[in-house]
Design a protein around this motif. Sequence first.
Motif, PDB file in Angstrom:
ATOM      1  N   CYS A  96      22.676  -0.662  -3.590  1.00 18.30           N
ATOM      2  CA  CYS A  96      21.336  -1.244  -3.196  1.00 18.30           C
ATOM      3  C   CYS A  96      21.350  -2.096  -1.916  1.00 18.30           C
ATOM      4  O   CYS A  96      22.284  -2.849  -1.877  1.00 18.30           O
TER       5      CYS A  96
ATOM      6  N   CYS B  65      20.276  -5.869  -4.264  1.00 14.14           N
ATOM      7  CA  CYS B  65      21.191  -6.455  -5.324  1.00 14.14           C
ATOM      8  C   CYS B  65      22.706  -6.090  -4.939  1.00 14.14           C
ATOM      9  O   CYS B  65      23.549  -6.765  -5.423  1.00 14.14           O
TER      10      CYS B  65
ATOM     11  N   CYS C 148      16.962   1.842  -7.178  1.00 16.07           N
ATOM     12  CA  CYS C 148      18.119   0.932  -8.082  1.00 16.07           C
ATOM     13  C   CYS C 148      17.568   0.899  -9.355  1.00 16.07           C
ATOM     14  O   CYS C 148      16.593   0.229  -9.505  1.00 16.07           O
TER      15      CYS C 148
ATOM     16  N   CYS D 197      17.607  -3.313 -10.054  1.00 17.30           N
ATOM     17  CA  CYS D 197      16.514  -4.270  -9.650  1.00 17.30           C
ATOM     18  C   CYS D 197      15.192  -3.338  -9.261  1.00 17.30           C
ATOM     19  O   CYS D 197      14.382  -3.930  -8.536  1.00 17.30           O
TER      20      CYS D 197
ATOM     21  N   SER E 120      14.809  -1.915  -6.655  1.00 15.76           N
ATOM     22  CA  SER E 120      14.560  -1.807  -5.085  1.00 15.76           C
ATOM     23  C   SER E 120      14.738  -0.602  -4.549  1.00 15.76           C
ATOM     24  O   SER E 120      15.566   0.499  -5.146  1.00 15.76           O
TER      25      SER E 120
HETATM   26 ZN   LIG Z   1      19.389  -3.423  -6.768  1.00 17.97          ZN
END
Ligand SMILES: [Zn+2]
Length: 136
Positions: A27, A30, A41, A44, A46
Motif C-alpha cells: 500500500c 499504510c 488496500c 485502509c 487506499s
Molecule cells: Zn493501506
Amino acid sequence: MLTPVTDAAGAPFWEYAARGELRVQACGDCGEPRFPPRPCCPHCQSFAAKWRPVSGQGRVWSYVVPHPPLLPEYAAQAPYNVVVVELADAPRIRLVGNVVSRAGAPLGSVDPGRLRIGARVHVVFGDGGLPQWVLA
Ligand SMILES: [Zn+2]
C-alpha cells in the motif's frame, strides 16, 4: 511450460521478475504488503500502491506432491512438488511455486522426500523470469 497470464494489477510483478527481482505490491499509504496484487488496500482502502523489493528468503509454509491424473506435460515431470512459500520479510505474503535444484531446472529435479514444512528456501528465476525456489 505454462506462461503467466497477467492483468493490470499483477503486471509489475512479472516485469520485475523478468529482471530477476522479487517484489511485492504494498500500500502506498499504510505500507501493508498484499498478494495477490489488486487495486485496493484491504487494510485502509487506499488505491495508492508501490512495489517493494523483498529479500527472496522464505520458508516452505505448505506443499503438495501432485499425483495422476495430470496434464500430459506435467505427468512427464512427475513426481514434482508445488510449494507455498512464506516470505521472510513479509510473513503474510505466501507465493505458490516449485522447489527445483537450480534456476531453470525441471519441476521434478528435487526429490519430494527432501521437502519439509518450515524448510528454508530462496528465490531463483527460471526461464522467462518465472520465480522458483531452491533449498537453502
Ligand atoms: Zn493501506
